[in-house]
Design a protein around this motif. Structure first.
Motif, PDB file in Angstrom:
ATOM      1  N   UNK A 122       0.817  -1.214   0.000  1.00 17.16           N
ATOM      2  CA  UNK A 122       0.000   0.000   0.000  1.00 17.16           C
ATOM      3  C   UNK A 122       0.854   1.268   0.000  1.00 17.16           C
ATOM      4  N   UNK A 123       2.053   1.173   0.560  1.00 19.06           N
ATOM      5  CA  UNK A 123       2.927   2.349   0.565  1.00 19.06           C
ATOM      6  C   UNK A 123       3.418   2.705  -0.826  1.00 19.06           C
ATOM      7  N   UNK A 124       3.241   1.805  -1.765  1.00 17.57           N
ATOM      8  CA  UNK A 124       3.584   2.097  -3.158  1.00 17.57           C
ATOM      9  C   UNK A 124       2.440   2.791  -3.886  1.00 17.57           C
ATOM     10  N   UNK A 125       1.278   2.852  -3.265  1.00 17.58           N
ATOM     11  CA  UNK A 125       0.183   3.658  -3.803  1.00 17.58           C
ATOM     12  C   UNK A 125       0.533   5.131  -3.597  1.00 17.58           C
ATOM     13  N   UNK A 126      -0.163   6.014  -4.275  1.00 14.00           N
ATOM     14  CA  UNK A 126       0.092   7.444  -4.118  1.00 14.00           C
ATOM     15  C   UNK A 126      -0.518   7.984  -2.824  1.00 14.00           C
ATOM     16  N   UNK A 149       1.709  -0.713  -9.156  1.00 17.20           N
ATOM     17  CA  UNK A 149       2.228  -0.435 -10.495  1.00 17.20           C
ATOM     18  C   UNK A 149       1.440  -1.211 -11.550  1.00 17.20           C
ATOM     19  N   UNK A 150       1.206  -2.482 -11.286  1.00 18.18           N
ATOM     20  CA  UNK A 150       0.406  -3.284 -12.210  1.00 18.18           C
ATOM     21  C   UNK A 150      -1.038  -2.791 -12.269  1.00 18.18           C
ATOM     22  N   UNK A 151      -1.557  -2.327 -11.132  1.00 17.53           N
ATOM     23  CA  UNK A 151      -2.927  -1.800 -11.096  1.00 17.53           C
ATOM     24  C   UNK A 151      -3.066  -0.605 -12.030  1.00 17.53           C
ATOM     25  N   UNK A 152      -2.091   0.280 -12.003  1.00 13.94           N
ATOM     26  CA  UNK A 152      -2.143   1.458 -12.891  1.00 13.94           C
ATOM     27  C   UNK A 152      -2.111   1.037 -14.357  1.00 13.94           C
ATOM     28  N   UNK A 153      -1.254   0.075 -14.689  1.00  4.45           N
ATOM     29  CA  UNK A 153      -1.190  -0.413 -16.069  1.00  4.45           C
ATOM     30  C   UNK A 153      -2.514  -1.052 -16.481  1.00  4.45           C
ATOM     31  N   UNK A 154      -3.138  -1.764 -15.552  1.00  4.53           N
ATOM     32  CA  UNK A 154      -4.396  -2.441 -15.863  1.00  4.53           C
ATOM     33  C   UNK A 154      -5.531  -1.431 -16.009  1.00  4.53           C
ATOM     34  N   UNK A 155      -5.523  -0.382 -15.211  1.00  3.93           N
ATOM     35  CA  UNK A 155      -6.522   0.679 -15.370  1.00  3.93           C
ATOM     36  C   UNK A 155      -6.432   1.263 -16.782  1.00  3.93           C
ATOM     37  N   UNK A 156      -5.228   1.565 -17.235  1.00  8.78           N
ATOM     38  CA  UNK A 156      -5.040   2.122 -18.577  1.00  8.78           C
ATOM     39  C   UNK A 156      -5.512   1.139 -19.642  1.00  8.78           C
ATOM     40  N   UNK A 157      -5.257  -0.155 -19.422  1.00 13.35           N
ATOM     41  CA  UNK A 157      -5.702  -1.162 -20.381  1.00 13.35           C
ATOM     42  C   UNK A 157      -7.227  -1.235 -20.433  1.00 13.35           C
ATOM     43  N   UNK A 158      -7.883  -1.079 -19.292  1.00 12.95           N
ATOM     44  CA  UNK A 158      -9.350  -1.085 -19.271  1.00 12.95           C
ATOM     45  C   UNK A 158      -9.914   0.144 -19.983  1.00 12.95           C
ATOM     46  N   UNK A 159      -9.300   1.290 -19.782  1.00  5.23           N
ATOM     47  CA  UNK A 159      -9.753   2.492 -20.481  1.00  5.23           C
ATOM     48  C   UNK A 159      -9.599   2.317 -21.989  1.00  5.23           C
ATOM     49  N   UNK A 160      -8.504   1.704 -22.415  1.00  6.09           N
ATOM     50  CA  UNK A 160      -8.297   1.424 -23.838  1.00  6.09           C
ATOM     51  C   UNK A 160      -9.385   0.478 -24.347  1.00  6.09           C
ATOM     52  N   UNK A 161      -9.712  -0.537 -23.555  1.00  2.00           N
ATOM     53  CA  UNK A 161     -10.761  -1.470 -23.938  1.00  2.00           C
ATOM     54  C   UNK A 161     -12.116  -0.806 -24.069  1.00  2.00           C
ATOM     55  N   UNK A 195      -2.085 -24.198 -18.730  1.00  2.00           N
ATOM     56  CA  UNK A 195      -1.158 -23.161 -19.185  1.00  2.00           C
ATOM     57  C   UNK A 195      -1.860 -21.817 -19.387  1.00  2.00           C
ATOM     58  N   UNK A 196      -3.049 -21.838 -19.989  1.00  2.00           N
ATOM     59  CA  UNK A 196      -3.758 -20.585 -20.267  1.00  2.00           C
ATOM     60  C   UNK A 196      -4.097 -19.827 -18.993  1.00  2.00           C
ATOM     61  N   UNK A 197      -4.420 -20.583 -17.941  1.00  4.23           N
ATOM     62  CA  UNK A 197      -4.778 -19.919 -16.684  1.00  4.23           C
ATOM     63  C   UNK A 197      -3.596 -19.121 -16.144  1.00  4.23           C
ATOM     64  N   UNK A 198      -2.413 -19.678 -16.243  1.00  6.88           N
ATOM     65  CA  UNK A 198      -1.231 -18.951 -15.784  1.00  6.88           C
ATOM     66  C   UNK A 198      -0.856 -17.832 -16.761  1.00  6.88           C
ATOM     67  N   UNK A 199      -0.989 -18.088 -18.047  1.00  4.06           N
ATOM     68  CA  UNK A 199      -0.667 -17.066 -19.050  1.00  4.06           C
ATOM     69  C   UNK A 199      -1.577 -15.850 -18.893  1.00  4.06           C
ATOM     70  N   UNK A 200      -2.859 -16.085 -18.676  1.00  4.87           N
ATOM     71  CA  UNK A 200      -3.796 -14.968 -18.517  1.00  4.87           C
ATOM     72  C   UNK A 200      -3.488 -14.136 -17.274  1.00  4.87           C
ATOM     73  N   UNK A 201      -2.805 -14.736 -16.291  1.00  9.61           N
ATOM     74  CA  UNK A 201      -2.494 -14.017 -15.062  1.00  9.61           C
ATOM     75  C   UNK A 201      -1.114 -13.388 -15.031  1.00  9.61           C
ATOM     76  N   UNK A 202      -0.449 -13.340 -16.185  1.00  8.20           N
ATOM     77  CA  UNK A 202       0.958 -12.909 -16.211  1.00  8.20           C
ATOM     78  C   UNK A 202       1.162 -11.460 -15.779  1.00  8.20           C
ATOM     79  N   UNK A 203       0.130 -10.613 -15.940  1.00  4.65           N
ATOM     80  CA  UNK A 203       0.260  -9.207 -15.555  1.00  4.65           C
ATOM     81  C   UNK A 203      -0.775  -8.814 -14.499  1.00  4.65           C
ATOM     82  N   UNK A 204      -1.322  -9.789 -13.838  1.00 12.25           N
ATOM     83  CA  UNK A 204      -2.448  -9.544 -12.936  1.00 12.25           C
ATOM     84  C   UNK A 204      -2.034  -8.621 -11.781  1.00 12.25           C
ATOM     85  N   UNK A 205      -2.854  -7.599 -11.470  1.00 16.01           N
ATOM     86  CA  UNK A 205      -2.511  -6.683 -10.375  1.00 16.01           C
ATOM     87  C   UNK A 205      -2.882  -7.197  -8.994  1.00 16.01           C
ATOM     88  N   UNK A 206      -3.750  -8.213  -8.941  1.00 10.11           N
ATOM     89  CA  UNK A 206      -4.251  -8.724  -7.665  1.00 10.11           C
ATOM     90  C   UNK A 206      -4.260 -10.244  -7.654  1.00 10.11           C
TER      91      UNK A 206
END
Length: 337
Positions: free
Chosen positions: A41-45, A121-133, A303-314
């Motif tokens: 949490x200390x890595x949050x803003x 850090x991953x959460x921020x990247x995922x937020x941007x990916x959702x906005x793109x989606x 394999x797909x289950x792990x691949x889909x989680x490669x950038x997971x924020x949580x």
């Protein structure tokens, strides 16, 4: 001018500020995980933990706020206290958050739990990916980018500032809770939000993974004419797509669904290592080649289950400090003690 405006908006998004908050009753189990959760949490803003006035621990801590929780039908020492009723603690927490300076200091707000591994850090990247989606989705999804948004990452939820301000503007109604001395079923629902009356789980329970979707998808649009973009899935481990059938990234990886030794600690640690390994591959083909050579059948067959989680924020249901620590070290590249 429209192009310039869009470019400026995108640049602001890329530098988004993330505020993290959680409710915890501070039981022994929670306290064991708190040290690791704090490191994340200390890595949050900005961040804050909420608890009740009867909770153990120091009465004054810089990152804790104590709130008033209505009396329940069971005592606080009972194992069933607030079981599937965590909105009882979150409602006064929201009251504090909405009336704090945090609302105007940050762009996005994530509500997770102490048994989540969270990578800001991953959460921020995922937020941007959702906005793109959303921008690449249906006209309705494209329009939602400019309004209130709630991202559903399993039982963790991410809100933009406009969502908080929309809730705050109607808090005199939305903030009403069932009273222990109230009529009808209110005594049973004590502390749960009144807008859940006649909705799922009422009056026995008010879990956040039920309440938040109802708030965004039913209550705000139906009664307050507020349309909320709510992509994602309220089930951890479940995938989701936009209206044009493009995949959103997985927001939450569920250890209860771990194919390696189920919920055992050794299996959890191995799963975290596999998720970290997946992040090194450039594409799914490389991941499949790795899985095909793997000594564990569980990895070869999932394999797909792990691949889909490669950038997971949580990751949900990390029950031990060792699991939290390994996730921080491997997924967040944090080697601090």
């Amino acid at each position: 001018m429209e192009v310039l405006h869009c470019e400026a908006a995108l640049e602001l998004e890329e530098h988004l500020s993330l505020f993290c908050f959680a409710w915890t009753p501070r039981r022994d189990y929670d306290e064991q995980l708190l040290g690791e959760t704090r490191k994340q949490y200390r890595k949050c803003d900005g961040h804050i933990f909420y608890t009740d006035h009867a909770a153990p621990g120091p009465q004054k801590e810089a990152d804790f706020m104590r709130v008033i929780v209505p009396k329940q039908s069971v005592t606080r020492k009972d194992d069933g206290w607030l079981y599937h009723r965590n909105m009882v603690g979150l409602m006064p927490s929201w009251n504090h958050l909405l009336h704090s300076d945090f609302v105007h200091q940050h762009d996005w707000f994530i509500n997770s739990e102490l048994d989540h591994f969270l990578s800001p850090a991953r959460a921020k990247e995922t937020i941007l990916a959702y906005l793109k989606g959303l921008r690449e989705g249906t006209p309705e999804e494209q329009a939602s980018v400019d309004g209130p948004i709630m991202l559903m990452w399993g039982n963790a939820f991410v809100f933009n500032r406009k969502m908080l301000l929309a809730v705050k503007s109607q808090w005199n109604v939305l903030g009403r809770i069932a009273l222990p001395s109230g009529p009808g079923e209110q005594a049973v629902a004590a502390g749960c939000p009144m807008f859940m009356e006649n909705e799922a789980e009422w009056p026995q329970s008010c879990s956040q993974d039920v309440v938040y979707p109802v708030l965004a998808k039913v209550i705000l649009p139906k009664f307050f004419n507020v349309t909320v973009g709510a992509p994602g899935s309220a089930g951890c481990g479940a995938g989701s797509k936009n209206g044009n059938q493009q995949d959103f990234p997985l927001g939450c990886w569920e250890l209860h669904l771990n194919p390696i030794d189920g919920e055992k600690e050794d299996g959890a640690l191995q799963a975290i290592k596999e998720l970290a390994q997946m992040s090194h591959f450039q594409d799914a083909r490389q991941a499949r080649e790795y899985c095909q050579r793997h000594k564990l059948v569980a990895v070869r067959d999932n394999c797909d289950r792990f691949w889909q989680g490669r950038k997971v924020p949580l990751i949900h249901h990390l029950h031990t400090v060792s699991e939290q620590k390994l996730a921080r070290q491997l997924l967040d590249h944090d080697s601090s003690p």
